[in-house]
Design a protein around this motif. Structure first.
Motif, PDB file in Angstrom:
ATOM      1  N   GLU A  99       0.812  -1.216   0.000  1.00 37.55           N
ATOM      2  CA  GLU A  99       0.000   0.000   0.000  1.00 37.55           C
ATOM      3  C   GLU A  99       0.846   1.267   0.000  1.00 37.55           C
ATOM      4  OE1 GLU A  99      -2.574  -0.370   3.350  1.00 37.55           O
ATOM      5  OE2 GLU A  99      -3.977  -1.709   2.326  1.00 37.55           O
ATOM      6  N   GLY A 100       2.157   1.122   0.201  1.00 38.00           N
ATOM      7  CA  GLY A 100       3.005   2.308   0.101  1.00 38.00           C
ATOM      8  C   GLY A 100       3.927   2.577   1.268  1.00 38.00           C
ATOM      9  N   ALA A 101       3.844   1.780   2.340  1.00 35.33           N
ATOM     10  CA  ALA A 101       4.791   1.955   3.443  1.00 35.33           C
ATOM     11  C   ALA A 101       6.183   1.544   2.977  1.00 35.33           C
ATOM     12  CB  ALA A 101       4.365   1.124   4.650  1.00 35.33           C
ATOM     13  N   HIS A 102       7.201   2.193   3.519  1.00 37.80           N
ATOM     14  CA  HIS A 102       8.571   1.907   3.104  1.00 37.80           C
ATOM     15  C   HIS A 102       9.348   1.102   4.138  1.00 37.80           C
ATOM     16  CE1 HIS A 102       7.264   5.550   0.915  1.00 37.80           C
ATOM     17  NE2 HIS A 102       7.821   4.921  -0.088  1.00 37.80           N
ATOM     18  N   ASP A 103       8.821   1.042   5.350  1.00 37.44           N
ATOM     19  CA  ASP A 103       9.463   0.250   6.399  1.00 37.44           C
ATOM     20  C   ASP A 103       8.462   0.106   7.535  1.00 37.44           C
ATOM     21  OD1 ASP A 103      11.309  -1.196   7.827  1.00 37.44           O
ATOM     22  OD2 ASP A 103      12.809   0.402   7.943  1.00 37.44           O
ATOM     23  N   TYR A 104       8.735  -0.821   8.431  1.00 36.41           N
ATOM     24  CA  TYR A 104       7.902  -0.941   9.623  1.00 36.41           C
ATOM     25  C   TYR A 104       8.783  -1.325  10.804  1.00 36.41           C
ATOM     26  CZ  TYR A 104       8.106  -5.993   8.723  1.00 36.41           C
ATOM     27  OH  TYR A 104       8.538  -7.274   8.494  1.00 36.41           O
ATOM     28  N   ILE A 105       8.378  -0.874  11.973  1.00 33.28           N
ATOM     29  CA  ILE A 105       9.139  -1.115  13.196  1.00 33.28           C
ATOM     30  C   ILE A 105       8.159  -1.476  14.310  1.00 33.28           C
ATOM     31  CG2 ILE A 105      10.585  -0.029  14.976  1.00 33.28           C
ATOM     32  CD1 ILE A 105      11.856   1.649  12.782  1.00 33.28           C
ATOM     33  N   ILE A 106       8.509  -2.500  15.077  1.00 38.98           N
ATOM     34  CA  ILE A 106       7.698  -2.886  16.228  1.00 38.98           C
ATOM     35  C   ILE A 106       8.025  -1.943  17.387  1.00 38.98           C
ATOM     36  CG2 ILE A 106       7.072  -4.770  17.772  1.00 38.98           C
ATOM     37  CD1 ILE A 106       6.410  -5.228  14.807  1.00 38.98           C
ATOM     38  N   LYS A 107       7.003  -1.554  18.137  1.00 36.86           N
ATOM     39  CA  LYS A 107       7.181  -0.531  19.169  1.00 36.86           C
ATOM     40  C   LYS A 107       8.168  -0.922  20.263  1.00 36.86           C
ATOM     41  CE  LYS A 107       2.943   2.163  18.675  1.00 36.86           C
ATOM     42  NZ  LYS A 107       1.716   2.679  19.316  1.00 36.86           N
ATOM     43  N   ASP A 108       8.305  -2.212  20.536  1.00 36.20           N
ATOM     44  CA  ASP A 108       9.271  -2.596  21.571  1.00 36.20           C
ATOM     45  C   ASP A 108      10.663  -2.836  20.985  1.00 36.20           C
ATOM     46  OD1 ASP A 108       8.914  -4.963  20.247  1.00 36.20           O
ATOM     47  OD2 ASP A 108       8.180  -6.103  21.974  1.00 36.20           O
ATOM     48  N   ARG A 109      10.856  -2.419  19.705  1.00 35.59           N
ATOM     49  CA  ARG A 109      12.175  -2.530  19.063  1.00 35.59           C
ATOM     50  C   ARG A 109      12.523  -1.212  18.374  1.00 35.59           C
ATOM     51  NH1 ARG A 109      10.842  -8.274  16.041  1.00 35.59           N
ATOM     52  NH2 ARG A 109      10.221  -9.429  17.924  1.00 35.59           N
ATOM     53  N   LEU A 110      12.383  -0.127  19.105  1.00 29.94           N
ATOM     54  CA  LEU A 110      12.581   1.201  18.527  1.00 29.94           C
ATOM     55  C   LEU A 110      14.045   1.567  18.322  1.00 29.94           C
ATOM     56  CD1 LEU A 110       9.913   3.336  20.453  1.00 29.94           C
ATOM     57  CD2 LEU A 110       9.840   2.602  18.060  1.00 29.94           C
ATOM     58  N   LEU A 111      14.945   0.705  18.749  1.00 30.41           N
ATOM     59  CA  LEU A 111      16.365   1.037  18.692  1.00 30.41           C
ATOM     60  C   LEU A 111      16.826   1.365  17.275  1.00 30.41           C
ATOM     61  CD1 LEU A 111      18.904   1.280  20.440  1.00 30.41           C
ATOM     62  CD2 LEU A 111      19.405  -1.123  19.909  1.00 30.41           C
ATOM     63  N   ARG A 112      16.265   0.688  16.285  1.00 27.02           N
ATOM     64  CA  ARG A 112      16.718   0.923  14.907  1.00 27.02           C
ATOM     65  C   ARG A 112      15.959   2.054  14.213  1.00 27.02           C
ATOM     66  NH1 ARG A 112      14.486  -0.872  10.193  1.00 27.02           N
ATOM     67  NH2 ARG A 112      12.514  -2.021  10.303  1.00 27.02           N
ATOM     68  N   LEU A 113      15.053   2.716  14.928  1.00 23.32           N
ATOM     69  CA  LEU A 113      14.268   3.786  14.312  1.00 23.32           C
ATOM     70  C   LEU A 113      15.131   4.918  13.750  1.00 23.32           C
ATOM     71  CD1 LEU A 113      11.571   5.094  13.593  1.00 23.32           C
ATOM     72  CD2 LEU A 113      11.471   6.010  15.923  1.00 23.32           C
ATOM     73  N   PRO A 114      16.104   5.449  14.505  1.00 20.28           N
ATOM     74  CA  PRO A 114      16.907   6.551  13.944  1.00 20.28           C
ATOM     75  C   PRO A 114      17.618   6.183  12.645  1.00 20.28           C
ATOM     76  CG  PRO A 114      17.223   6.410  16.308  1.00 20.28           C
ATOM     77  CD  PRO A 114      16.457   5.187  15.912  1.00 20.28           C
ATOM     78  N   SER A 115      18.212   4.993  12.592  1.00 23.36           N
ATOM     79  CA  SER A 115      18.918   4.597  11.367  1.00 23.36           C
ATOM     80  C   SER A 115      17.940   4.387  10.220  1.00 23.36           C
ATOM     81  CB  SER A 115      19.735   3.324  11.608  1.00 23.36           C
ATOM     82  OG  SER A 115      18.895   2.235  11.962  1.00 23.36           O
TER      83      SER A 115
END
Length: 206
Positions: A99-115
């Motif tokens: 549908e157009g999302a480019h990535d997804y992150i689980i809320k209890d694994r936010l460590l990789r969010l900045p990168s």
């Protein structure tokens, strides 16, 4: 020095929004964060905030990430989108990426969010530069074609192209005008052109 970026966060849980903001700060990003928690506010932010990236929870009251992605598509805005959700099945991941999302992150694994944010913004920056370069090349080609057209008209000459393999011959309008024939009056082949020549000229070209 990191580029200052504008982050639009679609999230209706203040604690989750705070955790996401804290992770971005820890990742060393220089950013401005706008948090919205409704469809109307998200729509307004799409038009007014000029986000460099959108982070979105999946489920909000009367609104979810599917709706958000559809709004982005309809708006014509080109912006990276990361879904941040509590759980994610493989089937749902495939659907949301389609549908157009480019990535997804689980809320209890936010460590990789900045990168993930940095990588997507850089990817989109390069893609934008490539689009702009293609546009400039296209405009340059249009300009050159226009100049060529003016030159051929001024000199009263025509332009033609001959495919050596197929023997197909392509003429511009000036060639047809100079030979005083219509486009369909002879086959677009080299041999057809030769037959239009004076016999003495045919002997010259062999």
């Amino acid at each position: 020095m990191e580029k200052h970026i504008k982050v639009l966060l679609l999230e209706d849980t203040p604690l989750d929004a705070e955790l996401i903001e804290r992770q971005l700060v820890k990742g060393g990003l220089d950013f401005e964060l706008l948090v919205v928690n409704s469809k109307s506010k998200f729509e307004r932010a799409l038009n007014d905030f000029a986000a460099d990236i959108i982070l979105s929870d999946h489920s909000l009251p009367n609104f979810d990430s599917h709706d958000a992605l559809e709004m982005i598509r309809n708006s014509g805005v080109i912006v990276p989108f990361i879904l941040i959700t509590s759980t994610m099945t493989d089937e749902f991941a495939v659907k949301v990426m389609q549908e157009g999302a480019h990535d997804y992150i689980i809320k209890d694994r936010l460590l990789r969010l900045p990168s993930a944010v940095k990588n997507l913004i850089e990817k989109f920056r390069l893609a934008k530069e490539q689009r702009e370069e293609r546009y400039r090349s296209s405009e340059d080609m249009k300009y050159l074609n226009h100049r060529l057209l003016l030159a051929t008209k001024s000199a009263d000459i025509g332009v033609w192209d001959w495919n050596l393999l197929t023997r197909d011959l392509v003429w511009d309008d000036s060639m047809y005008r100079m030979y005083q024939i219509e486009a369909g009056e002879f086959p677009s082949l080299y041999d057809g052109w030769v037959m239009r020549l004076h016999p003495d000229d045919r002997a010259i070209i062999g």
